[in-house]
Design an enzyme around this catalytic site. Structure first.
Site, mmCIF file in Angstrom:
data_model
loop_
_atom_site.group_PDB
_atom_site.id
_atom_site.type_symbol
_atom_site.label_atom_id
_atom_site.label_comp_id
_atom_site.label_asym_id
_atom_site.label_seq_id
_atom_site.Cartn_x
_atom_site.Cartn_y
_atom_site.Cartn_z
ATOM 1 N N GLY A 20 -4.065 -8.174 -11.915
ATOM 2 C CA GLY A 20 -4.306 -8.763 -13.239
ATOM 3 C C GLY A 20 -3.354 -9.913 -13.516
ATOM 4 O O GLY A 20 -2.793 -10.034 -14.599
ATOM 5 N N ALA A 21 -3.209 -10.803 -12.510
ATOM 6 C CA ALA A 21 -2.214 -11.883 -12.614
ATOM 7 C C ALA A 21 -2.757 -13.143 -13.274
ATOM 8 O O ALA A 21 -2.015 -14.114 -13.432
ATOM 9 C CB ALA A 21 -1.687 -12.225 -11.216
ATOM 10 N N ASN A 22 -4.030 -13.144 -13.670
ATOM 11 C CA ASN A 22 -4.602 -14.392 -14.200
ATOM 12 C C ASN A 22 -4.207 -14.673 -15.642
ATOM 13 O O ASN A 22 -4.385 -15.792 -16.124
ATOM 14 C CB ASN A 22 -6.132 -14.392 -14.057
ATOM 15 C CG ASN A 22 -6.784 -13.206 -14.741
ATOM 16 O OD1 ASN A 22 -6.672 -12.092 -14.255
ATOM 17 N ND2 ASN A 22 -7.452 -13.440 -15.849
ATOM 18 N N THR A 23 -3.663 -13.687 -16.335
ATOM 19 C CA THR A 23 -3.331 -13.920 -17.744
ATOM 20 C C THR A 23 -2.231 -12.946 -18.199
ATOM 21 O O THR A 23 -1.853 -12.033 -17.461
ATOM 22 C CB THR A 23 -4.610 -13.750 -18.626
ATOM 23 O OG1 THR A 23 -4.311 -14.141 -19.955
ATOM 24 C CG2 THR A 23 -5.101 -12.312 -18.626
ATOM 25 N N GLY A 26 0.794 -10.176 -16.551
ATOM 26 C CA GLY A 26 0.644 -10.344 -15.102
ATOM 27 C C GLY A 26 0.905 -11.778 -14.683
ATOM 28 O O GLY A 26 1.565 -12.035 -13.665
ATOM 29 N N SER A 149 2.640 1.902 -21.139
ATOM 30 C CA SER A 149 2.626 1.395 -22.519
ATOM 31 C C SER A 149 3.275 2.449 -23.404
ATOM 32 O O SER A 149 3.250 3.643 -23.081
ATOM 33 C CB SER A 149 1.175 1.193 -22.962
ATOM 34 O OG SER A 149 1.074 1.140 -24.366
ATOM 35 N N TYR A 174 -7.243 5.174 -24.089
ATOM 36 C CA TYR A 174 -6.214 4.230 -23.618
ATOM 37 C C TYR A 174 -4.880 4.973 -23.439
ATOM 38 O O TYR A 174 -4.217 4.834 -22.404
ATOM 39 C CB TYR A 174 -6.045 3.071 -24.614
ATOM 40 C CG TYR A 174 -4.989 2.069 -24.194
ATOM 41 C CD1 TYR A 174 -5.166 1.253 -23.081
ATOM 42 C CD2 TYR A 174 -3.788 1.932 -24.912
ATOM 43 C CE1 TYR A 174 -4.192 0.338 -22.679
ATOM 44 C CE2 TYR A 174 -2.817 1.024 -24.521
ATOM 45 C CZ TYR A 174 -3.027 0.231 -23.400
ATOM 46 O OH TYR A 174 -2.050 -0.673 -23.012
HETATM 47 N N1 NAP Z 1 0.248 -6.746 -24.378
HETATM 48 C C1 NAP Z 1 0.927 -5.692 -24.755
HETATM 49 O O1 NAP Z 1 1.534 -5.665 -25.837
HETATM 50 C C2 NAP Z 1 0.981 -4.465 -23.895
HETATM 51 C C3 NAP Z 1 1.586 -3.331 -24.429
HETATM 52 C C4 NAP Z 1 1.656 -2.203 -23.652
HETATM 53 C C5 NAP Z 1 1.157 -2.208 -22.366
HETATM 54 N N2 NAP Z 1 0.553 -3.325 -21.862
HETATM 55 C C6 NAP Z 1 0.047 -3.259 -20.482
HETATM 56 O O2 NAP Z 1 0.398 -4.445 -19.799
HETATM 57 C C7 NAP Z 1 -0.556 -4.695 -18.754
HETATM 58 C C8 NAP Z 1 -0.991 -6.149 -18.813
HETATM 59 O O3 NAP Z 1 -1.718 -6.350 -20.017
HETATM 60 P P1 NAP Z 1 -1.703 -7.704 -20.849
HETATM 61 O O4 NAP Z 1 -1.114 -7.406 -22.154
HETATM 62 O O5 NAP Z 1 -1.174 -8.801 -20.016
HETATM 63 O O6 NAP Z 1 -3.283 -7.849 -21.082
HETATM 64 P P2 NAP Z 1 -4.314 -9.010 -20.691
HETATM 65 O O7 NAP Z 1 -3.769 -10.317 -21.114
HETATM 66 O O8 NAP Z 1 -5.609 -8.553 -21.243
HETATM 67 O O9 NAP Z 1 -4.331 -8.936 -19.105
HETATM 68 C C9 NAP Z 1 -4.914 -7.825 -18.457
HETATM 69 C C10 NAP Z 1 -5.198 -8.190 -17.018
HETATM 70 O O10 NAP Z 1 -5.847 -7.067 -16.386
HETATM 71 C C11 NAP Z 1 -7.005 -7.552 -15.745
HETATM 72 N N3 NAP Z 1 -8.058 -6.554 -15.587
HETATM 73 C C12 NAP Z 1 -8.777 -5.929 -16.526
HETATM 74 N N4 NAP Z 1 -9.723 -5.160 -15.962
HETATM 75 C C13 NAP Z 1 -9.606 -5.313 -14.621
HETATM 76 C C14 NAP Z 1 -10.299 -4.821 -13.499
HETATM 77 N N5 NAP Z 1 -11.364 -4.032 -13.627
HETATM 78 N N6 NAP Z 1 -9.898 -5.179 -12.265
HETATM 79 C C15 NAP Z 1 -8.856 -6.017 -12.102
HETATM 80 N N7 NAP Z 1 -8.175 -6.542 -13.118
HETATM 81 C C16 NAP Z 1 -8.549 -6.196 -14.372
HETATM 82 C C17 NAP Z 1 -7.479 -8.691 -16.635
HETATM 83 O O11 NAP Z 1 -8.433 -9.488 -15.961
HETATM 84 P P3 NAP Z 1 -9.513 -10.353 -16.816
HETATM 85 O O12 NAP Z 1 -8.732 -11.448 -17.493
HETATM 86 O O13 NAP Z 1 -10.475 -10.810 -15.784
HETATM 87 O O14 NAP Z 1 -10.113 -9.393 -17.805
HETATM 88 C C18 NAP Z 1 -6.158 -9.373 -16.881
HETATM 89 O O15 NAP Z 1 -5.803 -10.133 -15.766
HETATM 90 C C19 NAP Z 1 -1.689 -3.694 -18.973
HETATM 91 O O16 NAP Z 1 -1.541 -2.622 -18.060
HETATM 92 C C20 NAP Z 1 -1.471 -3.208 -20.391
HETATM 93 O O17 NAP Z 1 -1.960 -1.904 -20.591
HETATM 94 C C21 NAP Z 1 0.458 -4.458 -22.602
#
Ligand code: NAP
Length: 301
Positions: A20-23, A26, A149, A174
């Site tokens: 999930g490195a595109n955004t 990650g 999380s 979740y």
């Molecule tokens: N943001 C927060 O405050 C927060 C808090 C607690 C935990 N987290 C955890 O941090 C991690 C990163 O999240 P983020 O906040 O950076 O969210 P994000 O911006 O939505 O990024 C999530 C990444 O996961 C990828 N992904 C989703 N479904 C996938 C699949 N089926 N196969 C491969 N990749 C997939 C997405 O790809 P697409 O762009 O193609 O959908 C995107 O690259 C997650 O595990 C999340 O639970 C985040």
């Protein structure tokens, strides 16, 4: 105060997979490794988005190298294909960052019938880690960082509802998936220790950050969440616990790292206590057996 800018050690010669490195977190994790000289594999489910991320990383500049690879964690077949291709092309893997995640999507399932969040956030990463484990084991200093999380605190594993057989409650599912990530990370270290391998398995939680994770929330739900948890950090800061867990010498297997302020929602990386539901050995072993059975992947050992 640990930051990537000031404290990231030279990662030249290291091979790193970030799922999930595109955004979001990650992307920032990949950027820090790229800046530090590593070879970074952007493991993403959408090739165009992965290429766009690679170009954006190059523009920001780094001394490492970059590669994209297709990884859809919602399909065990595609997870296996990713791993097979990776293992054909690479002779070492120092860091596997199990970062990708999905939060509160409309009710949906993975190709293999799992509730989407449980399937992507946990089952897909379980299989991925298992397929790559033989290479991690043979790479000196290898670590596996699994991103959980704060939501894990409210989680419990309902073994009778992992495919949404009974009902679907997005936030409950979740929380369950993120608890599964912690149980997995800790149980993996127990099993690594039992077989005498040197790999480190460690969990990270990024706190509260402005990313696309909230894409399935309505504006009202998002405002209510911000009201409850307070100001959101920028994703570079949310990436710090993963980076610290991956590179700091002050890390032992089975631990959890997260932001040090506001009960773990904001701040800079620090060791965090794992709550009783995250260190429940009985639940962890049951979850592990379940995951082995449904994925057909067995490791370590
Ligand atoms: N943001 C927060 O405050 C927060 C808090 C607690 C935990 N987290 C955890 O941090 C991690 C990163 O999240 P983020 O906040 O950076 O969210 P994000 O911006 O939505 O990024 C999530 C990444 O996961 C990828 N992904 C989703 N479904 C996938 C699949 N089926 N196969 C491969 N990749 C997939 C997405 O790809 P697409 O762009 O193609 O959908 C995107 O690259 C997650 O595990 C999340 O639970 C985040």
């Amino acid at each position: 105060m640990w930051t990537a800018k000031d404290n990231m050690t030279d990662q030249t010669g290291k091979t790193v997979i970030v799922t999930g490195a595109n955004t979001g977190i990650g992307f920032e994790t990949a950027l820090a490794f790229y800046k530090a000289g590593a070879h970074v594999i952007l493991a993403c489910r959408n090739t165009d988005n992965a290429i766009q991320a690679l170009e954006s990383l190059r523009q920001q500049g780094g001394t490492g190298t970059l590669e994209t690879a297709l990884l859809n964690l919602a399909s065990l077949k595609m997870v296996r294909q990713f791993a097979e291709t990776f293992l054909e092309r690479h002779q070492q893997l120092h860091l596997l960052i199990n970062n990708a995640g999905v939060m509160i999507p409309p009710a949906s399932k993975t190709d293999d019938g799992f509730e989407l969040q449980f399937g992507v956030n946990f089952i897909g990463h379980f299989a991925l880690t298992g397929y790559l484990y033989p290479l991690l084991k043979n790479t000196p200093g290898a670590r596996i960082v699994t991103v959980s999380s704060m939501a894990y605190l409210r989680g419990s594993i309902d073994f009778d509802n992992l495919k949404s057989e009974k009902s679907y409650d997005p936030m409950r599912e979740y929380s369950q998936s993120k608890l599964a990530d912690i149980l997995f990370s800790v149980e993996l270290q127990r099993r690594i220790n039992a077989v005498g391998d040197k790999v480190i398995s460690v969990a990270a939680q990024p706190g509260a950050n402005k990313t696309e994770l909230a894409r399935h929330m309505t504006a009202d739900e998002f405002s209510a969440a911000v009201e409850r948890i307070g100001e959101l950090m920028e994703p570079w800061q949310g990436a710090l616990p993963s980076l610290y867990a991956a590179v700091s010498e002050d890390v032992m297997g089975g631990e959890l790292f997260g932001p040090d302020q506001d009960g773990g929602y904001r701040g800079f990386p620090a060791r965090a206590a794992i709550a009783p539901n995250g260190s429940d050995e009985v639940a962890a072993q049951r979850l592990w057996s379940y995951a082995e059975e449904v994925t057909g992947v067995q490791f370590p050992g």
